[in-house]
Design a protein around this motif. Sequence first.
Motif, mmCIF file in Angstrom:
data_model
loop_
_atom_site.group_PDB
_atom_site.id
_atom_site.type_symbol
_atom_site.label_atom_id
_atom_site.label_comp_id
_atom_site.label_asym_id
_atom_site.label_seq_id
_atom_site.Cartn_x
_atom_site.Cartn_y
_atom_site.Cartn_z
ATOM 1 N N ASP A 83 0.828 -1.204 0.000
ATOM 2 C CA ASP A 83 0.000 0.000 0.000
ATOM 3 C C ASP A 83 0.864 1.256 0.000
ATOM 4 O O ASP A 83 0.580 2.211 -0.736
ATOM 5 C CB ASP A 83 -0.928 -0.006 1.212
ATOM 6 N N LEU A 84 1.893 1.280 0.841
ATOM 7 C CA LEU A 84 2.786 2.441 0.869
ATOM 8 C C LEU A 84 3.488 2.624 -0.474
ATOM 9 O O LEU A 84 3.647 3.755 -0.955
ATOM 10 C CB LEU A 84 3.817 2.271 1.989
ATOM 11 N N ARG A 85 3.922 1.535 -1.071
ATOM 12 C CA ARG A 85 4.618 1.606 -2.359
ATOM 13 C C ARG A 85 3.707 2.151 -3.455
ATOM 14 O O ARG A 85 4.135 2.976 -4.278
ATOM 15 C CB ARG A 85 5.111 0.216 -2.735
ATOM 16 N N ASP A 86 2.450 1.718 -3.457
ATOM 17 C CA ASP A 86 1.557 2.063 -4.567
ATOM 18 C C ASP A 86 0.882 3.412 -4.409
ATOM 19 O O ASP A 86 0.376 3.964 -5.410
ATOM 20 C CB ASP A 86 0.482 0.975 -4.710
ATOM 21 N N HIS A 87 0.839 3.986 -3.199
ATOM 22 C CA HIS A 87 0.069 5.205 -2.995
ATOM 23 C C HIS A 87 0.907 6.382 -2.509
ATOM 24 O O HIS A 87 0.343 7.445 -2.231
ATOM 25 C CB HIS A 87 -1.062 4.948 -1.991
ATOM 26 N N SER A 88 2.193 6.241 -2.374
ATOM 27 C CA SER A 88 3.046 7.355 -1.937
ATOM 28 C C SER A 88 3.533 8.115 -3.168
ATOM 29 O O SER A 88 4.342 7.599 -3.955
ATOM 30 C CB SER A 88 4.232 6.842 -1.117
ATOM 31 N N GLN A 89 3.028 9.345 -3.316
ATOM 32 C CA GLN A 89 3.300 10.122 -4.521
ATOM 33 C C GLN A 89 4.597 10.935 -4.438
ATOM 34 O O GLN A 89 5.034 11.469 -5.453
ATOM 35 C CB GLN A 89 2.125 11.083 -4.782
ATOM 36 N N LEU A 90 5.175 11.038 -3.279
ATOM 37 C CA LEU A 90 6.361 11.885 -3.112
ATOM 38 C C LEU A 90 7.665 11.096 -3.209
ATOM 39 O O LEU A 90 8.735 11.658 -2.991
ATOM 40 C CB LEU A 90 6.297 12.607 -1.756
ATOM 41 N N PHE A 91 7.576 9.803 -3.527
ATOM 42 C CA PHE A 91 8.756 8.954 -3.614
ATOM 43 C C PHE A 91 8.962 8.480 -5.053
ATOM 44 O O PHE A 91 7.998 8.183 -5.765
ATOM 45 C CB PHE A 91 8.615 7.719 -2.711
ATOM 46 N N GLU A 92 10.200 8.411 -5.453
ATOM 47 C CA GLU A 92 10.512 7.736 -6.712
ATOM 48 C C GLU A 92 10.249 6.251 -6.587
ATOM 49 O O GLU A 92 9.909 5.583 -7.570
ATOM 50 C CB GLU A 92 11.984 7.967 -7.091
ATOM 51 N N GLY A 93 10.405 5.724 -5.407
ATOM 52 C CA GLY A 93 10.130 4.315 -5.164
ATOM 53 C C GLY A 93 10.359 3.973 -3.710
ATOM 54 O O GLY A 93 11.085 4.670 -2.993
ATOM 55 N N ASP A 147 2.345 9.455 6.859
ATOM 56 C CA ASP A 147 1.507 9.231 8.038
ATOM 57 C C ASP A 147 0.018 9.276 7.683
ATOM 58 O O ASP A 147 -0.775 8.453 8.148
ATOM 59 C CB ASP A 147 1.822 10.274 9.113
ATOM 60 N N VAL A 148 -0.365 10.253 6.850
ATOM 61 C CA VAL A 148 -1.771 10.367 6.454
ATOM 62 C C VAL A 148 -2.209 9.127 5.681
ATOM 63 O O VAL A 148 -3.236 8.504 5.972
ATOM 64 C CB VAL A 148 -1.993 11.637 5.621
ATOM 65 N N GLY A 149 -1.438 8.725 4.683
ATOM 66 C CA GLY A 149 -1.785 7.559 3.889
ATOM 67 C C GLY A 149 -1.763 6.282 4.703
ATOM 68 O O GLY A 149 -2.600 5.383 4.495
#
Length: 890
Positions: free
Chosen positions: A98-108, A272-274
């Motif tokens: 979930d963190l990998r697929d929905h974190s928009q501020l990371f390249e990966g 944290d929000v996600g």
Amino acid sequence: MTTIIQDLRFGLRLLGRSPGFTAVAIITLALGIGANTAIFSLVNAVLLRNLPVRDPGKLVLFADDPGESMSFNGPTPGEPLSIPSGQWTLFSYPVYRDLRDHSQLFEGICAFQTPEDGLTVRMEGLTRGAAVQVAQGKLVSGNFFSVLGVNTLLGRTLMPADDRPGAAPVAVVSFNYWQSKLGGNPAVVGQTVDVDGVPMTLVGVAPRGFFGERVEKDSADFWMPLSLRPRLTLTVMPEATSLLTDPNAYWLDLIGRLKPGVTRQQANAAVDVGFRQYLTAWAGSRLTASERQQIQHAYISLAPGGRGLSKMRFEYAEPLDILLAVVALVLLIACGNVANLLLSRATARQKEMAMRLALGATRGRLVRQVLAESVLLAAFGGVLGALLAFWGVSVLVSLVAAEVPLNVKPDLAVFAFTVAVSVIAVILSGLAPALKSTRVELIPALKSGSTASPNPHPLPLSQRERGDHGVVGEGWRCVLDKSRRPARTAGLRYPNLGKSLVVFQIAISLLLLIGAGLLVRTLVNLEDQNLGFNPEHVLLVSVDPELVGYKTKQLPALYREIVERIRALPAVRSASIGGTSPMSGSEGGTDVSAEGQPRPRGKNHAQLVPVGPQYFATEGMRIVAGRAISSQDTAASPSVAVVNQAFARQFLPKESPLGRRFSLGSSFQPPTFEIVGVVKDAKYGSTRSAAEPAFFLSAYQPITGGGSMFAYVSEIEIRAAGNPAGVTAEVRRAIHEVDSNLPITDVTTLTKQVNDSLGQQRAISELTSFFGLLGLVLACVGLYGVMAYNVARRTKEIGIRMALGAQHGAVLWMVLRESLLLIAVGIAIGVPVALAASRLIASQLYGLKASDPATIAVAVFVMAGVGLLAGFLPARRAARVNPMVALRYE
């Protein structure tokens, strides 16, 4: 620039004219600078150096904490999601996705298992020698290498497609393993090897110096996709749990790479929000008010990830800080010595300085010229110190972290540190002498000799000061005639500043001695404590039946036959098997629930050790109640357990544990184990901490719920009649008589295992003792130098005293008294400073306080004794002065 070059050239010529002075000053500075550079090189490698990856500053850790290898937070794995409150340090696979697929501020964001797992590897056709090998493997997400920013030396890295269910098994091999086990053969790329029974294609070789996201003792040899977890027989994780689907199984560490322009604080707020949204959505309609509150208090703390995630940083940070402080104090003592040398040199050159001032030279010009000499000394000392550090850092690594693949090669940070230390040495050792050397009154200096005594006009002693038996009390003093005294002594008040430096050196040296004494006594306390077992005469032999295909049902018969053959050896008193031995560094535990007892809040974890008959007798552990595990405890008999005293105190605090039952897991339910014995507490983990709750199960009874986690008992314990090393060959032969293919992976002794567990403490104690003695020697050399200089300055005065009837003993005491005064003042200053500073190492002590009076008393005695010897030598020289020679001395 021209004048600076001239000053340096002139300084070189002056230093060349005094080779003895130059050599002593350079060697003294080299010792101080070299010690600091060597320790900083180790600090840099362990604590400061970034991972060899692309733009390490963009990496963030999802918890700057090594964490545990696995944690189940639900009552039973597979139940609905359990929500730990507070900071999350480990993550389940569903949370990671979930963190990998929905974190928009990371390249990966990549995930990896912690720690590495033991693998069985068969590489026929690729290696010479044994076909079966033991290697370390790490499960990582398919984007692991791309997120870190690492390319392979040969072949390719793992890719996201490799981490999909059903994908062909692939692996990337480390450079070290490729070199040592595969002969550096480029043809291995594309070859298939057998890893834990899974045919796996080697798709790439990692670059030199890359050990993954951390630098540890057992770094990874193979990196494999997380999707292979269900197919590999890794013994760290229970097979009963699907770690790729269970939201309650927290076993992954995460690292992310920020997008350009994104700060860590921005990413942390978004994560944290996600994260809370994910927890809320997972709980769904069953979310209670209590769970909602837990979700609000759950958070992730992002930390800088450029240096990776390393347990070594937590283990070595404070000891290395202590060593860095110790060598900094050694540098201060060394600079004090050089400053005294320069002061004595400046005193001898005061007539030269007066002449230069008389000819029109400015004071600033002279200060710059004298500082140029200090710069040259520090530069030469820095170069020599760097060479000493290059040799010394390898010794440090062998003492502190011999089995860790540290990169201690000098880099820009080490170079900058050496330059900074050299500059500090210039300031500390050269500035005061440079300023003092130019404070010269022209007329007196030009009239006087360079070595004039401060008492050039001694008068006859009064009748009160004279006696038939030499000096009495304060008598026999040489008094100046005030009418004939110069208006001001020509030049420096060097003795006061020089003596102040000696007092400072003695105080700092005493501080080092007290610190070293505390750490040495800590080591003695750790070595002499009762560990709860007897390590003498115990041989430990590790075997791995899994490597050659033994199934769990075949193990009891195999272990029995091996143990019986070993017990039959003449030099063997007893033998047994065990899942682990004390101080091995290998621990396995689980939650425990006792029948009829409330679950201890936050304290329901205990160590599990499967053992065979005679295990406690072999290890030297004493049964205090009930009985030990016996040969009758088999699969056909009821499940039994022996617990230690810590287990009984924690889980059954108000009653006898004998006959009581407990089960594995967070709730009491079958299968259960009956407690048949209590063993005295023994330390299995750290020698510093108290014994943890532990229970011992029969290795010949099935341990339901653990899968193969505890089925393969890898260690054979043998108590020998004499030296355990003497039975090693016979034990090997006995094992191979049972099965010639059974691999013996390690042979050691329990004594060595205990000693290895104290390796870090021993290294820190040895290093602080060495640097403490070095500081003591430098301080006493400084005391000797000051007193020898004073004797040389007062040679004429001493000659007059002796010519007027002073006895040798009186002269000896006159000089020695001055040394004793300096030592006493240094000790008076050093003891309070040491009492305050020693609190900083209180966490490193064991069995004594930072203000331990015995340690302080011994340090004071050593300091006074060695200092007295340093002062006695010039005093004896003064007492042997020939009056006729002294009266002609100038």
